[in-house]
Enzyme design. Structure first.
Site, PDB file in Angstrom:
ATOM      1  N   ARG A 281       0.840  -1.196   0.000  1.00  0.00           N
ATOM      2  CA  ARG A 281       0.000   0.000   0.000  1.00  0.00           C
ATOM      3  C   ARG A 281       0.878   1.250   0.000  1.00  0.00           C
ATOM      4  O   ARG A 281       2.061   1.184   0.327  1.00  0.00           O
ATOM      5  CB  ARG A 281      -0.938   0.015   1.209  1.00  0.00           C
ATOM      6  N   LYS A 375      -1.003  -5.312  -5.449  1.00  0.00           N
ATOM      7  CA  LYS A 375      -0.747  -3.893  -5.329  1.00  0.00           C
ATOM      8  C   LYS A 375       0.684  -3.702  -4.847  1.00  0.00           C
ATOM      9  O   LYS A 375       1.279  -4.604  -4.262  1.00  0.00           O
ATOM     10  CB  LYS A 375      -1.754  -3.225  -4.407  1.00  0.00           C
TER      11      LYS A 375
END
Length: 538
Positions: A281, A375
């Site tokens: 993240r 991600k």
């Protein structure tokens, strides 16, 4: 010697959106981790003799479970295990290793952005051969197996020395301990113009990166300071710690407050960024400007061709349903596909593999692309740096010019954390029952429970969040998070589009105040949860 250990099922091993997450105390129960790992192996096919990647974010209990996973891999017939030195691998780096070395899959030990330490959280998830999280068909099979398991197989101790890189053997299986950063850093070098970023640094451009005492520290030290040339001290909290130094490793304005206070007021560094527990993240801030994850995805997409890895253009942009529609406007202008999926990175995998999307993102501070199937926090930071180096504008100028061109999607997420699970489910069930009557009232044009039909494999996923869509395009969305380990987290997403550049400078909560009040009254949040206000607003 291979041992077969008798065991009995645990009833609470159903994987969520990112694997199995529980408190450390739960995972420390005898046989608990072993049952889940064996259930993973029992649900796979064709892995005998092949490679398995294993790594984690360094949180408390990581080293013990990594040794267990290695010994179980040897007992179950894998030919090779690749494991990060000292057991460390960021989630995107693990995905890259799986893809680069054509492994059958990987076991990643992390609870992502959740707190660590003896009283904190722990997690295990399995990633498949494309480097992405296991699809629901596989996680359902794993869960079914956890409910019937009666034994697991494990190689007798001792385990292997993870402190030194190199290859050893455990029975008939090779164990290759690798530097966790090297392969990932080389991948980043192929995607971004490092010389352009170095030139930007030579102009006096400054930044701070907060690794939050988590796994991204070694990656940031190597790439930002050693390879790009940012001065020592650019990386804050760069040593991975089992309890993350007491921090909550979630890169938002609350938990990365030290970074925000340093950069946002002005007078400090030009650029600030942070990553979370397992490195997937990102938080992006500049002087006087916090960039929402939704805006970040849209801005990266609009400027992607300024970077070497994406100079040929994008096939499409994918976002999770609760993420703002800002990226959709970029896709429309570029004439490419815009895909809306449920929350969870596994839903992007099919789109990426099929060539339907190049960039993808979620409002929960996650952005990524075709380079891996997860991600990737540091990737997003480097992409921002590359764009800043090419455009030679401040973060604030890039954002405000983007709004002037595309309009601004005012957007906020309100989290009600650790709500009683029964109360949270009661709220959602009551909303579902009222959906037919909500349309046509308070300006609501449609009200539904989001369902997704995968355009690649045809699978259907239902009950992914209740959507209230207004006649002017504004949205209120309610969903329960699948990433927590205690109680339930109710997430409420509020969005309103504003085309008038003269109004883009409004404070977000003020711009959304009417919708915020409506979101609470329609759902009866106070009545169901006893909460007068959210725990966290981002």
């Amino acid at each position: 010697m291979i041992l077969t250990i008798a065991t009995t099922p645990f009833e609470d091993q159903k994987p969520g959106t990112s694997g199995l997450r529980k408190k450390v105390s739960v995972f420390r129960q005898p046989h608990y981790a072993e049952n889940f790992i064996q259930s993973v192996f029992d649900s796979l096919e064709g892995f005998q003799g092949r490679t398995l990647v294993i790594g984690g974010d360094g949180r408390y209990h990581n080293s013990e479970v990594i040794q267990t996973a290695i010994r179980m891999a040897a007992a179950n017939g894998f030919g090779r295990v690749m494991v990060g030195q000292n057991g460390l691998l960021s989630t995107p780096a693990a995905s890259n290793l799986i893809r680069r070395h054509k492994a059958s899959g990987g076991i990643i030990l992390s609870a992502s952005h959740n707190p660590g330490g003896p009283d904190g959280d722990f997690g295990i998830k399995y990633n498949i051969s494309n480097g992405g999280p296991a699809p629901e068909k596989l996680t359902d099979a794993i869960y079914a197996r956890t409910r019937t398991i009666s034994s697991y197989r494990i190689a007798a101790p001792p385990g292997v020395d993870l402190a030194r890189t190199g290859e050893t053997r455990l029975g008939g299986m090779a164990v290759q301990v690798v530097d966790p950063v090297t392969d990932y850093a080389e991948l980043m070098r192929t995607l971004f113009d490092f010389e352009a970023i170095r030139a930007l640094i030579r102009t006096g451009f400054t930044m701070r990166f907060d690794a939050m005492g988590a796994v991204t520290g070694p990656y940031a030290h190597r790439i930002l300071e050693d390879m790009l040339g940012f001065p020592g001290g650019t990386v804050m909290n760069g040593t991975p710690l089992p309890d993350f130094g007491g921090r909550h490793p979630d890169p938002n304005l609350v938990h990365a407050g030290e970074l925000a206070r340093l950069v946002l007021p002005g007078g400090g560094p030009d650029f600030g960024a942070a990553s979370d527990g397992d490195g997937d993240r990102n938080l992006i801030v500049g002087r006087g400007m916090y960039v929402t994850p939704s805006d970040s995805l849209a801005i990266l997409a609009a400027n992607a061709t300024l970077t070497p890895g994406y100079a040929g253009g994008l096939a499409g942009i994918a976002r999770s349903m609760p993420t703002s529609r800002a990226a959709d406007r970029v896709a429309e202008k570029l004439g490419i596909g815009a895909w809306e999926t449920p929350t969870g990175w596994k839903f992007f995998g099919n789109l990426l593999d099929a060539g339907k999307a190049t960039l993808c993102g979620e409002e929960s501070f996650g952005t990524g692309s075709t380079h891996v199937r997860e991600k990737d926090g540091l990737w997003a930071v480097l992409m921002w740096l590359n764009i800043l180096a090419r455009r030679r504008l401040s973060v604030a100028d890039i954002v405000t010019r983007h709004w002037a061109e595309y309009g601004r999607n005012f957007y906020s997420r309100h989290d009600y954390e650790d709500v009683d699970a029964e109360a949270a489910n009661g709220l959602m069930n009551a909303l579902r029952a009222r959906l037919p009557s909500l349309a046509g009232r308070n300006g609501i044009a449609t009200a539904d429970d989001f369902a997704y039909d995968d355009p690649v494999d045809g699978s259907r996923t239902t009950k992914q969040g209740i959507r209230l869509i207004f006649a002017d395009g504004a949205r209120i969305i309610y969903r329960l998070s699948g990433t927590g380990t205690a109680g339930a987290t109710l997430r409420v997403y509020i969005e309103r589009y504003e085309p008038d550049a003269g109004l883009h400078g409004m404070e977000t909560q003020a711009a959304l105040s009417g919708l915020i009040a409506l979101s609470r009254s329609i759902a009866g949040i106070g009545t169901h949860t006893g909460r007068a206000a959210p725990t966290v607003i981002t």
